[in-house]
Design a protein around this motif. Structure first.
Motif, PDB file in Angstrom:
ATOM      1  N   ASN A 101      13.589  -1.806   3.704  1.00 15.00           N
ATOM      2  CA  ASN A 101      12.674  -2.940   3.842  1.00 15.00           C
ATOM      3  C   ASN A 101      11.468  -2.834   2.915  1.00 15.00           C
ATOM      4  O   ASN A 101      10.790  -3.828   2.670  1.00 15.00           O
ATOM      5  N   TYR A 102      11.188  -1.617   2.417  1.00 10.13           N
ATOM      6  CA  TYR A 102      10.034  -1.378   1.562  1.00 10.13           C
ATOM      7  C   TYR A 102      10.350  -0.179   0.681  1.00 10.13           C
ATOM      8  O   TYR A 102      11.015   0.761   1.120  1.00 10.13           O
ATOM      9  N   ALA A 103       9.878  -0.206  -0.555  1.00  8.14           N
ATOM     10  CA  ALA A 103      10.079   0.942  -1.440  1.00  8.14           C
ATOM     11  C   ALA A 103       8.910   1.051  -2.400  1.00  8.14           C
ATOM     12  O   ALA A 103       8.265   0.061  -2.746  1.00  8.14           O
ATOM     13  N   ILE A 104       8.652   2.289  -2.813  1.00  9.12           N
ATOM     14  CA  ILE A 104       7.631   2.543  -3.825  1.00  9.12           C
ATOM     15  C   ILE A 104       8.146   3.665  -4.721  1.00  9.12           C
ATOM     16  O   ILE A 104       8.677   4.660  -4.241  1.00  9.12           O
ATOM     17  N   ILE A 105       8.046   3.455  -6.021  1.00 11.61           N
ATOM     18  CA  ILE A 105       8.535   4.417  -7.012  1.00 11.61           C
ATOM     19  C   ILE A 105       7.330   4.970  -7.756  1.00 11.61           C
ATOM     20  O   ILE A 105       6.578   4.217  -8.385  1.00 11.61           O
TER      21      ILE A 105
END
Length: 188
Positions: A101-105
């Motif tokens: 539902n959410y991602a950060i790279i």
């Protein structure tokens, strides 16, 4: 009379110069108001469907409704606040998928933080479900300290809190768990 024309012309030039200075100041304030603060993304992407290739072969696809690009900051990252679906393909075109539902790279560390209904499915049907999962791209390693459920292709089931593993789940370590393990007996 010549002196009067000179005074009129110099008066017009001075009035024009003063007017231009005041109008430039007004524009400068508007330009300053449009400047981005350090907290804003340098770019926003919507309805993304990206394909990553290596030597002409598709190795991954990424789909997301929204991406915020903060790669202009001292510690650069890209955020996917509305979720992400990533498909990975190996040399034989076997597909692994990750959805969250959410991602950060984080570009500097190669770490990906996936949150909210994270589901990872490998090409052999191993299925991982967790509320949060970290993926170290540089080491090819996934891990979490949160509750998770893993259903292996051979029917084994592992429910626990915290684990780490390679991407193929061949080198798997669980911290606390309950589950069903399938052990094959070798005939002599």
């Amino acid at each position: 009379m010549i002196l009067t024309y000179q005074k009129i012309i110099s008066g017009i030039v001075i009035a024009s110069a003063v007017t231009m200075l005041f109008s430039c100041e007004g524009n400068l304030e508007r330009v300053r108001a449009m400047e981005l603060s350090g907290d804003n993304p340098q770019a926003i992407g919507k309805n993304l469907n990206l394909k990553y290739t290596d030597s002409g072969r598709v190795v991954a696809t990424l789909k997301s409704d929204k991406m915020l690009d903060y790669t202009n900051l001292e510690f650069p990252y890209r955020e996917f606040p509305e979720g992400v679906l990533v498909e990975f393909f190996d040399e034989e075109q076997n597909k692994n998928t990750v959805e969250a539902n959410y991602a950060i790279i984080y570009d500097a560390t190669g770490l990906i933080d996936l949150r909210g209904d994270v589901v990872l499915v490998t090409s052999d049907s191993t299925r991982l479900e967790a509320s949060q999962l970290y993926w170290d791209q540089n080491q090819g390693w996934v891990f979490t300290d949160r509750e998770n459920t893993i259903r292996f292709a051979n029917g084994a089931l592992n429910k626990g809190e915290g684990f780490d593993s390679d991407l193929n789940f061949t080198n798997f370590r669980s911290r606390t768990n309950v589950g069903i393990q399938v052990i094959e007996e070798k005939k002599k």
